[in-house]
Design an enzyme around this catalytic site. Sequence first.
Site, mmCIF file in Angstrom:
data_model
loop_
_atom_site.group_PDB
_atom_site.id
_atom_site.type_symbol
_atom_site.label_atom_id
_atom_site.label_comp_id
_atom_site.label_asym_id
_atom_site.label_seq_id
_atom_site.Cartn_x
_atom_site.Cartn_y
_atom_site.Cartn_z
ATOM 1 N N ASP A 111 33.227 40.498 37.853
ATOM 2 C CA ASP A 111 34.045 40.589 39.062
ATOM 3 C C ASP A 111 35.402 41.173 38.691
ATOM 4 O O ASP A 111 35.880 40.996 37.564
ATOM 5 C CB ASP A 111 34.231 39.211 39.696
ATOM 6 C CG ASP A 111 32.971 38.692 40.379
ATOM 7 O OD1 ASP A 111 32.144 39.515 40.814
ATOM 8 O OD2 ASP A 111 32.831 37.465 40.506
ATOM 9 N N ASP A 126 29.193 42.847 45.663
ATOM 10 C CA ASP A 126 29.420 41.787 46.657
ATOM 11 C C ASP A 126 29.868 42.396 47.982
ATOM 12 O O ASP A 126 29.406 41.997 49.060
ATOM 13 C CB ASP A 126 30.507 40.820 46.180
ATOM 14 C CG ASP A 126 30.153 40.077 44.909
ATOM 15 O OD1 ASP A 126 28.954 39.917 44.611
ATOM 16 O OD2 ASP A 126 31.092 39.652 44.202
#
Length: 153
Positions: A111, A126
């Site tokens: 991330d 995402d």
Amino acid sequence: MLVWLAIIGVWGIDRWLKILVQTNFIPGETLKVIPEIFHLTYVLNPGAAFGLMAGRTWIFVVTAVLVVFGVIYGQFRIPRKEWITRLALGMIGGGALGNLYDRLVIGRVVDYLDFQIWPYVFNFADSMIVIGVGLLILALLREEKAKNEVADD
């Protein structure tokens, strides 16, 4: 064809962005792009969205595989003229595939998108899943509205 292009495009962009982050940052490192608004922060997420259910990788692997197979199955059943639905499926499938790749190869999801108004760090995959689900809901609502208009006539 649109579903496949979207899957490949989303997965490719996701992979490229994650490689850039992994080669230029160390875990936990932050680059302030727009101070107090947007940073790039390298996080290795062992869980789902927002770090939930950390350590339960097998659940996410099974879920992602089911989603990818569902997208592949669904793309054969959706008419070509329903391009929003097909694009949405491709975005969801590509995003699921991107995070599945990380879980299988790295054991965690990379991330890096860190909006300071939001306490969580996420990634391109995402984002594509969320946008794809939003487009899918929009397409379903439009279809339902069209059916209701025909029924009212």
